[in-house]
Design a protein around this motif. Structure first.
Motif, PDB file in Angstrom:
ATOM      1  N   GLU A  90     102.120  30.650  16.535  1.00 34.47           N
ATOM      2  CA  GLU A  90     102.582  29.706  16.660  1.00 34.47           C
ATOM      3  C   GLU A  90     103.328  28.943  15.528  1.00 34.47           C
ATOM      4  N   GLY A  91     102.083  28.845  14.457  1.00 29.46           N
ATOM      5  CA  GLY A  91     102.295  28.169  13.234  1.00 29.46           C
ATOM      6  C   GLY A  91     103.223  28.978  12.330  1.00 29.46           C
ATOM      7  N   SER A  92     103.194  30.282  12.455  1.00 29.82           N
ATOM      8  CA  SER A  92     104.069  31.238  11.493  1.00 29.82           C
ATOM      9  C   SER A  92     105.529  30.777  12.122  1.00 29.82           C
ATOM     10  N   LEU A 137     106.108  32.050   1.572  1.00 28.91           N
ATOM     11  CA  LEU A 137     105.173  33.245   1.645  1.00 28.91           C
ATOM     12  C   LEU A 137     104.239  32.520   2.664  1.00 28.91           C
ATOM     13  N   GLY A 138     104.186  33.129   3.948  1.00 21.60           N
ATOM     14  CA  GLY A 138     103.389  32.514   4.990  1.00 21.60           C
ATOM     15  C   GLY A 138     101.893  32.497   4.748  1.00 21.60           C
ATOM     16  N   HIS A 186     105.210  37.184   4.802  1.00 19.20           N
ATOM     17  CA  HIS A 186     104.169  36.502   5.456  1.00 19.20           C
ATOM     18  C   HIS A 186     102.936  37.502   4.577  1.00 19.20           C
ATOM     19  N   HIS A 187     101.560  36.855   4.326  1.00 18.25           N
ATOM     20  CA  HIS A 187     100.644  37.388   3.716  1.00 18.25           C
ATOM     21  C   HIS A 187      99.483  38.146   4.779  1.00 18.25           C
ATOM     22  N   ALA A 188     100.087  38.412   5.902  1.00 22.26           N
ATOM     23  CA  ALA A 188      99.364  39.017   6.912  1.00 22.26           C
ATOM     24  C   ALA A 188      98.686  40.317   6.520  1.00 22.26           C
ATOM     25  N   ARG A 189      98.151  40.532   5.534  1.00 19.49           N
ATOM     26  CA  ARG A 189      97.721  41.743   4.839  1.00 19.49           C
ATOM     27  C   ARG A 189      96.036  41.892   5.339  1.00 19.49           C
ATOM     28  N   LEU A 190      95.646  43.025   5.855  1.00 23.88           N
ATOM     29  CA  LEU A 190      94.415  43.166   6.471  1.00 23.88           C
ATOM     30  C   LEU A 190      93.470  43.740   5.671  1.00 23.88           C
ATOM     31  N   PHE A 235      90.158  33.498   6.949  1.00 22.75           N
ATOM     32  CA  PHE A 235      90.147  34.327   5.717  1.00 22.75           C
ATOM     33  C   PHE A 235      91.407  35.144   5.523  1.00 22.75           C
ATOM     34  N   CYS A 236      91.810  35.873   6.871  1.00 29.40           N
ATOM     35  CA  CYS A 236      92.866  36.731   7.141  1.00 29.40           C
ATOM     36  C   CYS A 236      93.423  36.683   8.516  1.00 29.40           C
ATOM     37  N   ALA A 237      94.580  37.594   8.420  1.00 30.11           N
ATOM     38  CA  ALA A 237      95.382  37.488   9.683  1.00 30.11           C
ATOM     39  C   ALA A 237      94.820  38.090  10.856  1.00 30.11           C
ATOM     40  N   VAL A 238      93.385  38.708  10.791  1.00 31.10           N
ATOM     41  CA  VAL A 238      93.029  39.228  12.191  1.00 31.10           C
ATOM     42  C   VAL A 238      92.572  37.902  12.956  1.00 31.10           C
ATOM     43  N   GLY A 239      92.217  36.900  12.203  1.00 32.44           N
ATOM     44  CA  GLY A 239      91.981  35.875  13.244  1.00 32.44           C
ATOM     45  C   GLY A 239      90.721  35.788  14.011  1.00 32.44           C
ATOM     46  N   CYS A 240      89.627  36.404  13.426  1.00 31.75           N
ATOM     47  CA  CYS A 240      88.353  36.546  14.185  1.00 31.75           C
ATOM     48  C   CYS A 240      87.802  35.287  14.906  1.00 31.75           C
ATOM     49  N   GLY A 241      87.512  35.080  16.281  1.00 32.47           N
ATOM     50  CA  GLY A 241      86.816  33.837  16.595  1.00 32.47           C
ATOM     51  C   GLY A 241      85.398  33.719  16.059  1.00 32.47           C
ATOM     52  N   THR A 242      85.184  32.256  15.825  1.00 36.63           N
ATOM     53  CA  THR A 242      83.595  32.061  15.394  1.00 36.63           C
ATOM     54  C   THR A 242      83.236  31.026  16.048  1.00 36.63           C
ATOM     55  N   LEU A 243      82.000  30.912  16.165  1.00 34.53           N
ATOM     56  CA  LEU A 243      81.093  29.964  16.561  1.00 34.53           C
ATOM     57  C   LEU A 243      80.223  29.179  15.397  1.00 34.53           C
ATOM     58  N   VAL A 244      80.663  28.128  15.297  1.00 35.10           N
ATOM     59  CA  VAL A 244      80.186  27.297  14.155  1.00 35.10           C
ATOM     60  C   VAL A 244      78.960  26.527  14.699  1.00 35.10           C
TER      61      VAL A 244
END
Ligand code: SF4
Ligand SMILES: [Zn+2]
Ligand SMILES: [Zn+2]
Lengths: 292, 205
Positions: free
Chosen positions: B182-184, B174-175, B201-205, B51-60
């Motif tokens: 790496e993708g960016s 618009l990234g 880039h839309h790395a808005r937090l 959902f955003c550029a923080v890129g939080c790690g999840t456990l699904v």
């Protein structure tokens, strides 16, 4: 990221409070929780009296952990023979008094030569390795001999716990991340998802040190990276889990403490969740680190 | 005393806990093993919140089995970005796939195309979608290609000469916050190779 895990001191009072709490939560297990609580009280008392003659500094600890060696060699640790012997007798007495079938060999154990000072190291080695003890022919049942081994294990625990409490602050957890205890190399008794953040900690079955392992991988085998770790739970109780590996079939019960006000006391939690061991056995799983 | 993951140092003794309870004659429903139990098996997988550029790690957590539903999403405590936490968006991320246990109808699983002046969308294949996008880029780029600029002197005045420009100002990029570093990097590299200069880039937090 640097992670150091230090245990909270339980003490005799802490054990009593925990026993009360667990009895309230699991009234159908009152007898067994109280018996084990009485043993834990003795262990806590002894913990205040034993010494650990291993002395390590942070550098030595780092070197050992980096090469995959636990901090102490469990077969080399000096055991205070007199205290150990006294604790075996005391635990045998508690088991005899507080268990339905009692412990028939309580008197004989006082004459057992395995507890004589010169024989303590050999007895210790057999017990922690899970090898059968050599006891006189009068003790016919191997189940009884196993019970002596279980009692002896509990009496050894304080010496190892002492070393654990002395050295746990030297353990940089990222250097370890293995399925056995970083202090003494023993398998885990149980695991916990830490209250603050859900970090998975395992607790040693002997020295009761807690250490960190990664959440979504098996700490017990090399297939861990391949997503072999799964879990099961009973009913809707997802906070008590059997974390198991579909590759090596090892399991360790784990309690999620994030919704709880108090920390889990894992030796009591282990008893209270015996249902999960039954389920795991039915699924063909084995406790992590146990013999095949 | 070498200890690997596989090889415990043969410490397989046990205390008086669960191993000895039955031996000592304690009885309890859990020991009889006769209770009817509903058992759920599941598995945790490492993920990254998209959902955003923080890129939080999840456990699904998914129930195991072929169509195992997501039963839980939580922050990954082993991730040095979020240490086990998730914001409300991340905590609800499973709703991308399921809402109240049912597949989310709003989730796009195939490309949709709305023709010029049409008011409705129609499903198209990925091949068709990618061809259309590639053609549009090519047409736009060709029609708006700036091959050279006026050369300027040090004071900024035209010298009358020309310098190569090799760009288009008709396409913007618009990234996505869902891209990794790496993708960016690959994305901007690709855009620059097309001569696109408006790269955001839309790395808005
Ligand atoms: S801050 Fe929230 S939205 Fe952003 S990556 Fe983390 S959980 Fe997702
Ligand atoms: Zn240990
Ligand atoms: Zn495994």
């Amino acid at each position: 990221m640097s992670i150091v895990i230090e245990s909270e001191e339980l003490g005799v009072q802490g054990v009593r409070r925990a026993v009360k709490r667990y009895v309230e939560m699991y009234p159908e297990m009152t007898d067994v929780i109280e018996m084990y609580g009485a043993i834990m009280e003795l262990q806590q008392e002894t913990l205040g009296k034993v010494t650990c003659d291993v002395s390590l500094d942070a550098k030595m600890a780092e070197a050992k952990l980096s090469e995959g060696t636990p901090l102490i060699d469990p077969y080399e640790l000096d055991i205070d023979a007199e205290r150990f012997r006294a604790l075996v007798f005391d635990i045998a007495r508690i088991v005899d008094e507080k268990s339905p079938e009692g412990f028939p060999h309580r008197v004989e154990i006082e004459k057992w030569e395995g507890l004589e000072p010169g024989n303590v190291p050999v007895t210790r080695d057999l017990v922690i390795a899970g090898e059968e003890l050599e006891i006189g022919v009068a003790w016919e049942s191997s189940e009884d001999i196993k019970l002596v081994s279980n009692i002896t294990w509990e009496a050894l625990a304080p010496s190892y716990m002492k070393c654990g409490r002395m050295h746990e602050s030297l353990i940089e957890q990222s250097l370890w991340q293995r399925g056995a205890c970083p202090v003494c190399g023993t398998r885990p008794l149980m695991g916990v998802f830490r209250k603050e953040d859900g970090l998975w900690l395992l607790e040693c079955a002997l020295c009761h040190t807690r250490w960190n392992v990664q959440r979504a991988r098996c700490p017990f085998c090399d297939e861990g990276e391949q997503g072999s770790l799964e879990y099961l739970y009973v009913g809707d109780d997802r906070s008590h889990r059997v974390q198991y590996c579909s590759a090596c079939r090892s399991y360790v019960k784990t309690v999620d403490m994030r919704d709880s006000d108090l920390d889990a006391v894992l030796p009591l939690e282990d008893i209270a969740t015996i249902r999960l061991d039954k389920v795991a056995a039915k699924e063909g799983l084995r406790p992590a680190g146990s013999r095949l | 005393m070498e200890l690997t993951r596989r090889d415990f140092i043969k410490l397989s003794g046990a205390g008086l806990g669960t191993a000895a309870i039955a031996k000592l004659g304690f009885t309890m429903p859990a020991l009889a093993g006769t209770e009817p139990l509903r058992i759920t098996k599941a598995k945790e997988t490492n993920g990254v919140c998209s959902f955003c550029a923080v890129g939080c790690g999840t456990l699904v957590s998914n129930e195991t089995g072929e169509h195992g539903q997501i039963v839980n999403v939580e922050g990954n405590p082993d991730c040095a970005i979020n240490f086990g936490t998730l914001c409300s968006k991340g905590a609800a991320i499973s709703q991308k796939t399921y809402i109240d246990g049912k597949p989310n109808k709003e989730r796009l699983t195939k490309p949709l195309y709305r023709a010029p002046n049409s008011s409705s969308w129609k499903e198209i294949s990925w091949d068709e979608a990618i061809d259309k996008i590639a053609n549009r880029i090519k047409e736009t780029r060709d029609a708006n290609w700036i091959a050279e600029d006026d050369a300027l002197d040090a004071a900024g005045n035209p010298t009358g000469g020309k310098v190569p420009a090799l760009r288009t100002e008709a396409i913007g990029a618009l990234g996505s916050a869902e891209l990794s570093n790496e993708g960016s990097y690959l994305y901007q590299k690709f855009m620059r190779s097309l001569g696109v200069v408006y790269i955001e880039h839309h790395a808005r937090l």
